[in-house]
Design an enzyme around this catalytic site. Sequence first.
Site, PDB file in Angstrom:
ATOM      1  N   SER A  43      82.252  46.829   8.331  1.00  0.00           N
ATOM      2  CA  SER A  43      82.977  47.216   6.451  1.00  0.00           C
ATOM      3  C   SER A  43      82.686  48.846   6.564  1.00  0.00           C
ATOM      4  CB  SER A  43      83.249  46.282   5.825  1.00  0.00           C
ATOM      5  OG  SER A  43      83.062  46.938   4.383  1.00  0.00           O
TER       6      SER A  43
ATOM      7  N   TYR B 260      76.842  41.315   0.583  1.00  0.00           N
ATOM      8  CA  TYR B 260      77.243  41.175   1.936  1.00  0.00           C
ATOM      9  C   TYR B 260      77.061  42.801   2.900  1.00  0.00           C
ATOM     10  CZ  TYR B 260      82.022  43.019   3.926  1.00  0.00           C
ATOM     11  OH  TYR B 260      83.752  42.945   4.419  1.00  0.00           O
TER      12      TYR B 260
END
Length: 270
Positions: free
Chosen positions: A138, A151
Site C-alpha cells: 500500500s 496496517y
Amino acid sequence: MSFEGKTAWITGSSSGIGAALAKEWASRGANIILSGRDEGRLSAVAGRLETETLTLPFDVRDSQAMSEAADTAIGWKDGIDVFVANAGISQRSPAVETAMQVYRDIIEIDLTAQIAATQALLPHMTGRGSGRLVFVSSIAGKVGVPMRTAYCAAKHGLIGYADALRGELSQSGIDVHVICPGSVATDVSRNALTSDGTKRGRSDEVIDKGIAPDDAAKRIVDAIELNQREIIVAEGMEEAMGEMRRTPDQLFDQVAGMVAKGYMEKMQAE
C-alpha cells in the site's frame, strides 16, 4: 512476457483488487487459482472468468489449510507461475485507543500469513528456476498514515520482506514485485478494523472516489509485464507521497550485485 497458458494464484480474490487481478490475468490467457475465506464468493468470481479456474478457499491464518492449498495449487497444472499475496485487512482507529489484539490480528493477516504462504511456495519456485512473486502492500506501506498504525506496520513489513527476498532470489530466475496502491474503490474501508476489532461498516469518500479496481489491475499487470519491481498505483497526493518514498532501482541493483558476488555464501560461512 506473455501470460498465455501461465498459472496465477491470487489470495484475497473474492472481491476488490484481487478479483480484478483475476479478471485481468484471465483476459491475457492465464489460468487462475482463487483463494479467500468465502467459497461462494470465490465461485462467483470464477464463474465470470473465461479461463480455467480453481477455487481454494481457506483462512490465511490457518497454516495447515494454507499448506494443503499450496500443495493442491502446485499440482493443478504445471506449477505456479505467479503468486499474488493480496489478502489483507485495513484499520481505522487512533493508536491510543486501539487494543493490542487488533495489532496482532492485522499483522498476522497482512504480514505473517503472506510470508507463510510465500515460504510454502519458495521450494517449488526455486526448484523450477522461474516464477513471479507479487506482494500487494500500500502507499501506507511507504508512508505512515494516521489511524492506520497497525496496517502501516504490517504493510511496511511486507515491503521489507519482499525487498530482502528479491535480493536473495536475484540469481534464481524468480522476480519479486511490490504493489503500492493508493485509494482504490473497494470495500477496504468498510471492512477495516476499529479500536476494539469490530468492522467499521462504512467507507471513506476518498476510497469511494478512488481508482476503479479494473483500472488498477490493468496498471498492475502491465507493470509486471514490464518487470517493474516497485509499482505505485495511485493518483494525486497519494501518488506524490509514494513517489517521494520510492526505492530507487539502483538500490535494488546494488543489492542484487552483492548477492551475485557471493554475499550470502560469505555470511553463511562465517
